[in-house]
Design a protein around this motif. Structure first.
Motif, PDB file in Angstrom:
ATOM      1  N   UNK A  76       0.716  -1.574  -0.003  1.00 21.15           N
ATOM      2  CA  UNK A  76       0.144   0.012   0.076  1.00 21.15           C
ATOM      3  C   UNK A  76       0.493   1.178   0.059  1.00 21.15           C
ATOM      4  N   UNK A  77       1.922   1.293  -1.364  1.00 22.59           N
ATOM      5  CA  UNK A  77       2.694   2.373  -1.198  1.00 22.59           C
ATOM      6  C   UNK A  77       1.977   4.199  -0.804  1.00 22.59           C
ATOM      7  N   UNK A  78       0.627   4.121  -1.191  1.00 19.69           N
ATOM      8  CA  UNK A  78       0.023   5.426  -1.791  1.00 19.69           C
ATOM      9  C   UNK A  78      -0.948   5.492  -0.744  1.00 19.69           C
ATOM     10  N   UNK A  79      -1.060   4.797   0.763  1.00 18.79           N
ATOM     11  CA  UNK A  79      -1.909   4.247   1.161  1.00 18.79           C
ATOM     12  C   UNK A  79      -1.967   5.222   2.492  1.00 18.79           C
ATOM     13  N   UNK A  80      -2.250   6.490   3.225  1.00 14.43           N
ATOM     14  CA  UNK A  80      -2.129   6.373   4.454  1.00 14.43           C
ATOM     15  C   UNK A  80      -2.558   5.596   5.754  1.00 14.43           C
ATOM     16  N   UNK A  81      -2.427   4.355   5.635  1.00 16.25           N
ATOM     17  CA  UNK A  81      -2.986   3.565   7.154  1.00 16.25           C
ATOM     18  C   UNK A  81      -3.356   4.043   7.713  1.00 16.25           C
ATOM     19  N   UNK A  82      -3.975   3.316   9.046  1.00 16.43           N
ATOM     20  CA  UNK A  82      -4.509   3.552  10.356  1.00 16.43           C
ATOM     21  C   UNK A  82      -3.732   2.712  10.742  1.00 16.43           C
ATOM     22  N   UNK A  83      -3.148   2.943  12.181  1.00 18.18           N
ATOM     23  CA  UNK A  83      -1.644   2.264  13.410  1.00 18.18           C
ATOM     24  C   UNK A  83      -2.858   2.412  14.471  1.00 18.18           C
ATOM     25  N   UNK A  84      -3.517   1.470  14.950  1.00 13.63           N
ATOM     26  CA  UNK A  84      -4.318   0.948  16.088  1.00 13.63           C
ATOM     27  C   UNK A  84      -3.189   1.496  17.731  1.00 13.63           C
ATOM     28  N   UNK A  85      -3.595   2.038  18.180  1.00  4.26           N
ATOM     29  CA  UNK A  85      -2.801   2.540  19.206  1.00  4.26           C
ATOM     30  C   UNK A  85      -2.752   1.054  20.387  1.00  4.26           C
TER      31      UNK A  85
END
Length: 184
Positions: A94-103
């Protein structure tokens, strides 16, 4: 059919099952095709030939021709190779995706009398260590809000870069903050 347990995985001793071609996983996700996969692997492995890339992944050199013939990539083997080389799967898939990283690191657990360090705090301190000298150099006021914007920007990076959309959003936040401070 008997099974052995190796590295917490059940490994089949059934030779026919091991030699059976893998079923193709049908997905609605837009996974990289063979050519895109090879181009990304060439970038990260710094290998020029398909056979060298396959060896870098830990696969037989003939794997690439099999992928081309089937027009299908064995992604689980790619994932194993990337992880073995500590390459981000985000970057690859997913090189052009701003992914969600759960905390998930905000939970503190005990081990005897010692506490495990909170990864989020460690990352924030590292970010501040990096951004505060930049703020001082450009004479940015050391307010909590400015530190937060700069630290968030630092933490949103991917490798040595940042997605353009993410960078533009961070600049917009900074500009809005500056305008609010100038007007208020």
């Amino acid at each position: 059919m008997s099974n052995d347990v190796k590295n917490n995985r059940i490994v089949s001793n059934d030779i026919t099952a091991q030699n059976r071609p893998q079923t193709t996983f049908k997905s609605n996700l837009d996974l990289p095709d063979v050519d895109t996969c090879m181009a990304r692997l060439a970038l990260v492995s710094q290998q020029k030939s398909a056979s060298a890339i396959m060896r870098w992944l830990g696969l037989p050199p003939s794997t690439h021709s099999n992928w081309k013939r089937r027009n299908s990539v064995n992604y689980d083997r790619v994932v194993e190779g990337l992880l073995r080389h500590n390459v981000s799967l985000d970057w690859f898939f997913a090189p052009s995706t701003d992914l969600f990283y759960p905390n998930v690191s905000s939970v503190v657990s005990e081990t005897g009398t010692e506490y495990q360090s909170n990864e989020a705090v460690t990352l924030t301190l590292k970010a501040l260590e990096h951004v505060e000298p930049i703020m001082q150099h450009y004479k940015v006021e050391m307010t909590e809000q400015n530190r937060q914007i700069m630290a968030e920007t630092f933490l949103k990076r991917r490798g040595d870069g940042m997605l353009l959309d993410t960078a533009l959003r961070q600049v917009a936040i900074a500009l809005a903050t500056a305008q609010g401070n100038a007007e208020g």
